[in-house]
Design an enzyme around this catalytic site. Structure first.
Site, PDB file in Angstrom:
ATOM      1  N   HIS A  53       0.834  -1.216   0.000  1.00  0.00           N
ATOM      2  CA  HIS A  53       0.000   0.000   0.000  1.00  0.00           C
ATOM      3  C   HIS A  53       0.858   1.250   0.000  1.00  0.00           C
ATOM      4  CE1 HIS A  53      -3.693   2.226   0.536  1.00  0.00           C
ATOM      5  NE2 HIS A  53      -3.188   2.883   1.565  1.00  0.00           N
ATOM      6  N   HIS A  55       0.908   5.558  -1.453  1.00  0.00           N
ATOM      7  CA  HIS A  55       0.527   6.728  -2.246  1.00  0.00           C
ATOM      8  C   HIS A  55       1.849   7.451  -2.475  1.00  0.00           C
ATOM      9  CE1 HIS A  55      -3.475   5.767  -0.739  1.00  0.00           C
ATOM     10  NE2 HIS A  55      -3.024   5.893   0.488  1.00  0.00           N
ATOM     11  N   GLN A  58       2.885  11.258  -1.747  1.00  0.00           N
ATOM     12  CA  GLN A  58       2.913  11.806  -0.386  1.00  0.00           C
ATOM     13  C   GLN A  58       4.321  11.808   0.212  1.00  0.00           C
ATOM     14  OE1 GLN A  58      -0.173   9.917   1.974  1.00  0.00           O
ATOM     15  NE2 GLN A  58      -1.787  10.567   0.581  1.00  0.00           N
ATOM     16  N   ARG A  79      -4.993  15.613   6.593  1.00  0.00           N
ATOM     17  CA  ARG A  79      -5.559  15.426   5.264  1.00  0.00           C
ATOM     18  C   ARG A  79      -5.730  16.767   4.553  1.00  0.00           C
ATOM     19  NH1 ARG A  79     -11.382  12.873   3.652  1.00  0.00           N
ATOM     20  NH2 ARG A  79     -11.994  14.925   4.410  1.00  0.00           N
ATOM     21  N   ARG A 208     -16.554   5.635   2.667  1.00  0.00           N
ATOM     22  CA  ARG A 208     -16.979   7.038   2.742  1.00  0.00           C
ATOM     23  C   ARG A 208     -16.833   7.760   1.412  1.00  0.00           C
ATOM     24  NH1 ARG A 208     -11.804   9.588   3.595  1.00  0.00           N
ATOM     25  NH2 ARG A 208     -10.458   8.166   4.724  1.00  0.00           N
ATOM     26  N   HIS A 230      -9.511   1.207   1.586  1.00  0.00           N
ATOM     27  CA  HIS A 230      -9.231   1.706   2.939  1.00  0.00           C
ATOM     28  C   HIS A 230     -10.440   1.390   3.816  1.00  0.00           C
ATOM     29  CE1 HIS A 230      -6.682   5.085   0.988  1.00  0.00           C
ATOM     30  NE2 HIS A 230      -5.825   4.383   1.694  1.00  0.00           N
ATOM     31  N   HIS A 267      -5.644  -1.031   6.543  1.00  0.00           N
ATOM     32  CA  HIS A 267      -5.734  -0.583   7.947  1.00  0.00           C
ATOM     33  C   HIS A 267      -6.593  -1.533   8.787  1.00  0.00           C
ATOM     34  CE1 HIS A 267      -3.670   2.979   6.660  1.00  0.00           C
ATOM     35  NE2 HIS A 267      -4.687   3.412   5.942  1.00  0.00           N
ATOM     36  N   ASP A 318       2.184   3.215   2.803  1.00  0.00           N
ATOM     37  CA  ASP A 318       1.080   4.184   2.793  1.00  0.00           C
ATOM     38  C   ASP A 318       1.527   5.615   2.488  1.00  0.00           C
ATOM     39  OD1 ASP A 318      -1.425   5.272   3.027  1.00  0.00           O
ATOM     40  OD2 ASP A 318      -1.733   4.757   5.119  1.00  0.00           O
TER      41      ASP A 318
END
Ligand SMILES: [Zn+2]
Length: 452
Positions: A53, A55, A58, A79, A208, A230, A267, A318
């Site tokens: 995992h 990104h 980042q 965030r 979400r 996630h 997670h 991550d």
């Protein structure tokens, strides 16, 4: 061909192992008293882990979010900063950062990466002329570094639980299901230029950021896997989903979607005992990201119950705030010790913590990325890592203690060589493209800093 003084096979340790490789896979394994001319000689050979995992973009904001202003910082304030940072990134910068990150991963001992890719569009939300422009940039970074890739384009439709519209900071992420399907197809096409072990899966971002109907639609079209999502990272997310869908996130997912061994639940931090049991039974992989989970204040995973019920897991970096395989593993175990006020938690019954976590993460990471690897065995992809047992962190240890030494006393500098499906990208502890990749990154970041 590789000659190892010692190697960890599924059956245990062996000395003087010689491997031959063919088309990225392990073709033969045998004991040989001496290396032959032309063999790559290594000290201790291990199956390399998948980093399940990431990104990658980042990574470039690591260190920018550790300053507390008035009030209480949280995952959600982090965030907001991440969204502001993301707004500035150009395709060239995204590619340069990804190449640096993949190089760092390989130097840390990872052979492959699951890139959970959600920045798709221009800063105002307009698609690029090529809908999968930024997937193409990830593919270019993979071609540059030689890492194995499972590319996971993200479906991101809503700004929060209950179909809240996207916020301004999320404009680069959003797609309808139809446009998402086009994006996945285009990404598959772009990845054809990469080696055969590279592939495309899907990643509904989270409950979400999607809704049950859209989740069902993309699973119908792409449900073969890998499927990553996630889930249950933050208590607020659990409360929001409970209020909206009438069940906790992991509970809802297991009851309403055919979660299987093709799935990776990233997670899964906040689970009840029943959710923990049912997730273990699903054969899905828990995608644990211990350094990021600590950095973002997510909380510890329910490790002992999950392992006791045969749950599968792997490791991911991550947010890439720090890329270190050894530190991910020890942070996972230490998070459990700090919560339980106990030692040696992440093993069922008696045994080595290091071997339990390393071997478990090798198998689980490979499953999550759909890679036929995770052990040193004939026919497996040659995802391999070699370490130097003469390093001061390891030289006093007996063979059966080496993995504990690696996981708890070692630094990534003990890694000497890494192969990704046979591509020998790290030699003598350094990536073969390091100079060029680092120079590109420095140039890209200079331009970014002046834009901010
Ligand atoms: Zn993530």
């Amino acid at each position: 061909m590789i000659f190892a003084n010692r190697a960890l096979l599924p059956t245990g340790w062996v000395e003087n192992l010689r491997l031959t490789l063919s088309e990225g896979r392990i073709e033969t394994i045998g004991v040989s008293q001496t290396a032959r001319d032309g063999d790559t000689r290594v000290d201790v050979l291990l199956p390399a882990l998948a980093n399940l995992h990431s990104h990658s973009f980042q990574r470039a904001m690591a260190g920018m979010t550790e300053y507390r202003k008035a009030g209480k910082d949280s995952f959600w304030t982090w965030r907001d900063l991440m969204y502001r940072f993301t707004k500035e990134l150009s395709p060239d910068q995204i590619e340069a950062i990804a190449a640096l990150v993949f190089m760092e991963m390989q130097e840390a001992g990872y052979a492959s990466v699951g890139e959970f890719h959600y920045v798709h569009h221009q800063p105002d939300g307009t698609p690029y002329d090529d809908l999968a422009e930024l997937s193409g940039r990830i593919a270019a970074a993979v071609a540059e570094t030689g890492i194995g890739l499972t590319h996971l384009p993200v479906l991101y439709t809503y700004g929060g639980a209950g179909q809240v519209p996207l916020q301004a900071g999320q404009a680069r992420f959003g797609n309808t299901v139809d446009r998402y399907n086009d994006l996945v197809e285009r990404a598959r096409y772009l990845l054809r230029s990469l080696p055969a072990d590279c592939q495309v899966g899907i990643a509904p971002h989270s409950l979400r950021a999607t809704c049950p109907e859209e989740l069902g639609a993309v699973l119908q079209d792409h449900g073969k896997g890998p499927v990553h999502i996630h889930i249950a990272e933050q208590p607020k997310e659990v409360a929001d989903i409970l209020q909206w869908l009438g069940a906790r996130p992991v509970e809802w997912l297991l009851e309403n979607v055919g979660v299987s061994d093709k799935w990776c639940l990233i997670h899964a931090t906040h689970m009840t005992e029943a959710e923990t049991r049912d997730m273990a039974r699903s054969a899905a992989v828990a995608g644990l990201c211990p350094i990021t989970e600590a950095n973002l204040g997510d909380g510890p995973f329910n490790g002992p119950s999950y392992l006791a019920q045969g749950g599968r897991f792997g490791i991911g970096s991550d947010s890439n705030v720090l890329i270190s395989l050894t530190e991910e593993i020890r942070t996972l175990e230490y998070s459990q010790r700090l919560r339980d006020v106990a030692r040696n938690v992440m093993v069922v019954g008696e045994g080595s913590i290091g071997e339990t976590l390393y071997r478990g993460a090798a198998r689980g990471g490979a499953q999550a990325l759909g890679r036929g690897t995770g052990e040193i065995a004939v026919g497996e992809l040659a995802d391999l890592m070699a370490i130097d047992s003469t390093d001061i962190a390891l030289c006093a240890l007996q063979t059966h203690q080496l993995i504990d030494g690696l996981c708890f006393a070692g630094r990534d500098r003990v890694v000497t060589d890494v192969w990704s499906a046979g591509r020998h990208s790290v030699r003598g502890g350094q990536h073969i493209g390091r100079e060029r990749i680092v120079a590109n990154y420095r140039t890209a970041m200079k331009n970014l800093m002046s834009a901010l």
